[in-house]
Each structure stands twice: as structure tokens, then as C-alpha cells.
Design a protein around this motif. Sequence first.
Motif, PDB file in Angstrom:
ATOM      1  N   ALA A  36       0.831  -1.304   0.018  1.00 53.46           N
ATOM      2  CA  ALA A  36       0.037  -0.069  -0.122  1.00 53.46           C
ATOM      3  C   ALA A  36       0.817   1.182  -0.185  1.00 53.46           C
ATOM      4  O   ALA A  36       0.493   2.171  -0.621  1.00 53.46           O
ATOM      5  CB  ALA A  36      -0.724  -0.196   1.173  1.00 53.46           C
ATOM      6  N   VAL A  37       2.052   1.231   0.816  1.00 53.18           N
ATOM      7  CA  VAL A  37       2.875   2.453   0.821  1.00 53.18           C
ATOM      8  C   VAL A  37       3.303   2.599  -0.743  1.00 53.18           C
ATOM      9  O   VAL A  37       3.548   3.656  -1.138  1.00 53.18           O
ATOM     10  CB  VAL A  37       4.066   2.060   1.756  1.00 53.18           C
ATOM     11  N   LYS A  38       3.745   1.503  -1.409  1.00 57.45           N
ATOM     12  CA  LYS A  38       4.615   1.599  -2.770  1.00 57.45           C
ATOM     13  C   LYS A  38       3.215   2.111  -3.755  1.00 57.45           C
ATOM     14  O   LYS A  38       3.573   3.120  -4.406  1.00 57.45           O
ATOM     15  CB  LYS A  38       4.696   0.451  -3.277  1.00 57.45           C
ATOM     16  N   SER A  39       2.112   1.720  -3.481  1.00 53.56           N
ATOM     17  CA  SER A  39       0.697   2.300  -4.383  1.00 53.56           C
ATOM     18  C   SER A  39       0.517   3.675  -4.137  1.00 53.56           C
ATOM     19  O   SER A  39       0.662   4.650  -5.051  1.00 53.56           O
ATOM     20  CB  SER A  39      -0.223   1.670  -3.915  1.00 53.56           C
ATOM     21  N   LEU A  40       0.803   4.375  -2.685  1.00 54.64           N
ATOM     22  CA  LEU A  40       0.574   5.517  -2.342  1.00 54.64           C
ATOM     23  C   LEU A  40       1.985   6.459  -2.812  1.00 54.64           C
ATOM     24  O   LEU A  40       1.491   7.725  -3.443  1.00 54.64           O
ATOM     25  CB  LEU A  40       0.489   5.841  -0.994  1.00 54.64           C
ATOM     26  N   GLU A  41       3.034   5.815  -2.837  1.00 52.04           N
ATOM     27  CA  GLU A  41       4.115   6.991  -3.420  1.00 52.04           C
ATOM     28  C   GLU A  41       4.100   6.977  -5.077  1.00 52.04           C
ATOM     29  O   GLU A  41       4.244   7.860  -5.595  1.00 52.04           O
ATOM     30  CB  GLU A  41       5.508   5.955  -3.229  1.00 52.04           C
ATOM     31  N   ARG A  42       3.736   5.861  -5.742  1.00 46.63           N
ATOM     32  CA  ARG A  42       3.350   5.964  -7.022  1.00 46.63           C
ATOM     33  C   ARG A  42       2.574   6.873  -7.452  1.00 46.63           C
ATOM     34  O   ARG A  42       2.507   7.834  -8.337  1.00 46.63           O
ATOM     35  CB  ARG A  42       3.195   4.457  -7.699  1.00 46.63           C
ATOM     36  N   THR A  43       1.278   6.962  -6.732  1.00 47.43           N
ATOM     37  CA  THR A  43       0.119   7.750  -6.970  1.00 47.43           C
ATOM     38  C   THR A  43       0.819   9.336  -6.825  1.00 47.43           C
ATOM     39  O   THR A  43       0.461  10.173  -7.716  1.00 47.43           O
ATOM     40  CB  THR A  43      -0.992   7.512  -6.282  1.00 47.43           C
ATOM     41  N   GLY A  44       1.426   9.621  -5.685  1.00 46.37           N
ATOM     42  CA  GLY A  44       1.790  10.720  -5.340  1.00 46.37           C
ATOM     43  C   GLY A  44       2.731  11.254  -6.056  1.00 46.37           C
ATOM     44  O   GLY A  44       2.647  12.440  -6.876  1.00 46.37           O
ATOM     45  N   HIS A  45       3.772  10.415  -6.627  1.00 49.66           N
ATOM     46  CA  HIS A  45       4.791  11.036  -7.766  1.00 49.66           C
ATOM     47  C   HIS A  45       3.895  11.252  -9.020  1.00 49.66           C
ATOM     48  O   HIS A  45       4.465  12.387  -9.759  1.00 49.66           O
ATOM     49  CB  HIS A  45       5.791  10.115  -7.906  1.00 49.66           C
ATOM     50  N   ARG A  46       3.026  10.353  -9.460  1.00 51.54           N
ATOM     51  CA  ARG A  46       2.276  10.679 -10.670  1.00 51.54           C
ATOM     52  C   ARG A  46       1.403  11.982 -10.499  1.00 51.54           C
ATOM     53  O   ARG A  46       1.483  12.869 -11.563  1.00 51.54           O
ATOM     54  CB  ARG A  46       1.376   9.738 -10.928  1.00 51.54           C
ATOM     55  N   LEU A  47       1.071  12.341  -9.487  1.00 54.20           N
ATOM     56  CA  LEU A  47       0.166  13.516  -9.104  1.00 54.20           C
ATOM     57  C   LEU A  47       1.198  14.557  -9.493  1.00 54.20           C
ATOM     58  O   LEU A  47       0.855  15.825 -10.034  1.00 54.20           O
ATOM     59  CB  LEU A  47      -0.415  13.599  -8.058  1.00 54.20           C
TER      60      LEU A  47
END
Length: 346
Positions: free
Chosen positions: A7-18
Motif C-alpha cells: 500500500a505504501v508503494k501504491s501511495l508513493e506511485r500515485t503521489g509521484h504521478r500527481l
Amino acid sequence: MAVPAPAVKSLERTGHRLLEQARLRVQPQLRERVEGRLTHNRAGAGYHLGWLDGHGRPAKAWTGKAVRPALCFAAAEAAGGCAGEALPEAVAVQLVHDFSVTHDDLIDEDRMRRHRPALWAALGMPTAVLCGDALLSLAFTALTDAGRGGRALARLAEAPVEMIEGEALDVAFERRERVRPGEYTAMAAAKTGALMGCACALGTVAAGGDERRARLMAAFGRHLGVAFQITDDLLGICGRQEVTGKPVGGDIAVRKKTLPILIALASATAEGEELAGLYAHRGELSPEQVARAAHLVGQAGGVRAARQERDRELKLAHAALAETAPAPAGRRNLLALAHLLTHRNS
């Protein structure tokens, strides 16, 4: 409660994409506004914003994280709108942020910004002051040119007042022997939280959100801003220069009283007393003394306690967001940004 690693990795990927999406959306608008409105300050602003080098030649430098535009876009989505509705607001808050950092670097004598010499160090103090002033003025034209009304303009006008008051407090703390952690939080809420709160409120208003929702979103951004500032202070002690783009230990070298340092100084430990002795030392601290001071901050519990305070502010931000009954996609994006901004390496 710990977040599972996937879940942390998913949050990080989404944050960087945004963040990347926000940069791509606002950069053309920033350049159009600077080049269309500025003449004598165009080269300095272009250098600070990354598309010119120190001689006015085309360059491709890192232009920053676009944190505030990303929050603005996500807040619009959380209010049930779409990100594009908040483009003028996102451009405006980025311009206010760039105004603030050009002046902050000069005040703090920070010579590096975004992995290259800060504007004042590259082109001189007058250029930095004038470019900062010009960028602040352009922020308001971003809203007026888009036909935005009183609600948006009033919120944007209030943010720099708070930011400047917060910066004045931060400067005053350097001259004071004792500063309470609560005073630090109030300073961070003004210096950093005000614009993040403004970005979230403006995005909400752009999407048609009512005043109650805008106030709650402003509270989300303000608490996130304090957590973000604490993270920044921790990176100043525990980060790496090749990642952050700024010298590690710089705050200690100029004896700034960031939250980890304040906590360590108040710890009533041998390490805290030794740290106080270094802070009372007259003259410039050597690199060895700076490294020793950073070690003492950790040993005195300053780093651990500051992380706990960061997490407390993050929980308050989450609670404010929950009260807005956000649209699911916007909620996910805001939570992803909040995690990334408070668990980052740069």
C-alpha cells in the motif's frame, strides 16, 4: 497503524504521478505568464523557474515538486469537480510559493535551490528581491485574468500575509535563547501551512465547493503543511545532499531552531546540554561541529519526537479531510500526496 508495504508503494506511485501531472499542467502557464508580462525581470524569473541558465540561455533545470498545484488539483476533484477547473488557482499558488522561496533563500543565505545555485547566489540580491516581488504580483493576475471573483482573491491575498508573518517569527527565533515547541508549530502553520491550506481551499472553490467545505479543506492543507515543514526539518538533519539538493546540516550551521533541535535542547539530557553549548558557541561552526550537533539531536530524542509530532499533524489533516465527505478519487489523491510529502527523501 502501520501501512502495509504494498500500500505504501501504491501511495508513493500515485503521489509521484500527481506531482508530475501538476508540473506538466502549470509549467506552460507559468512560462506564458512570465514571458508575456515581465521584461526586466524575465531572465531572473526564467532562471529561478528552470528554463534559463545564469546567462539567460535556454536550460532545462529541475523546477521543483509542484506540491501546491497538485494539492489544488486534487482538492478540486475531492469537491466533485475536475482538476482542469482549478488551473488558474494552481498557477497562482505556485507563483506565490516561488515568490516566497526566492526571498527565503536570501534571508537564510541558502546558496542552493533545486540542485543549483539559488537565484540570489547566481544573479545577485537585487534580482532575487525584484523577481520575488514580480512573481507575487503575477499570482494575482493569474486569477483576475481568469475572471475569478472575491472569494478566490481574498484567500490568495491572505496567504502571503500569514507566510510573511511566519517567516518573521522564524527569523526572530534565531535571536532568541528559548523557543517553545508550540511556538514552532504556530510559525510552521503560518510559514508553510498557510499556502498549502490556501491551495486546497482554492481548488475546492474552483470546483464549486461551499464555504464550509473550503474551510475544512484549508484545515487539511494547514495541518499537512506543518507535517511537511517538520519533514523538511528532519531532512535538514538526516537527509542526503545529493537527494535534497541542499546542504545537510545547513540549519544547524546557522543555528536555526527547528522542531527536532528545539525538542533536543529541551530534553534535559547530557546530549541536549552539549547541543546547547554548541548553539551558544560564538563564531561559525566547523563541519565537524555541525555533524556532532546533528548526532546529538538524534541521541537526545529530537528526531524521534519530531516524527511523532509530524504523525499527529498528519492525523489532524486526515480528520479534517474526512469531514468534507470528499469524492473518492479526490480523497485517494489527497491521501497519496499527504503520505508522499511527509515520508519523502527530498
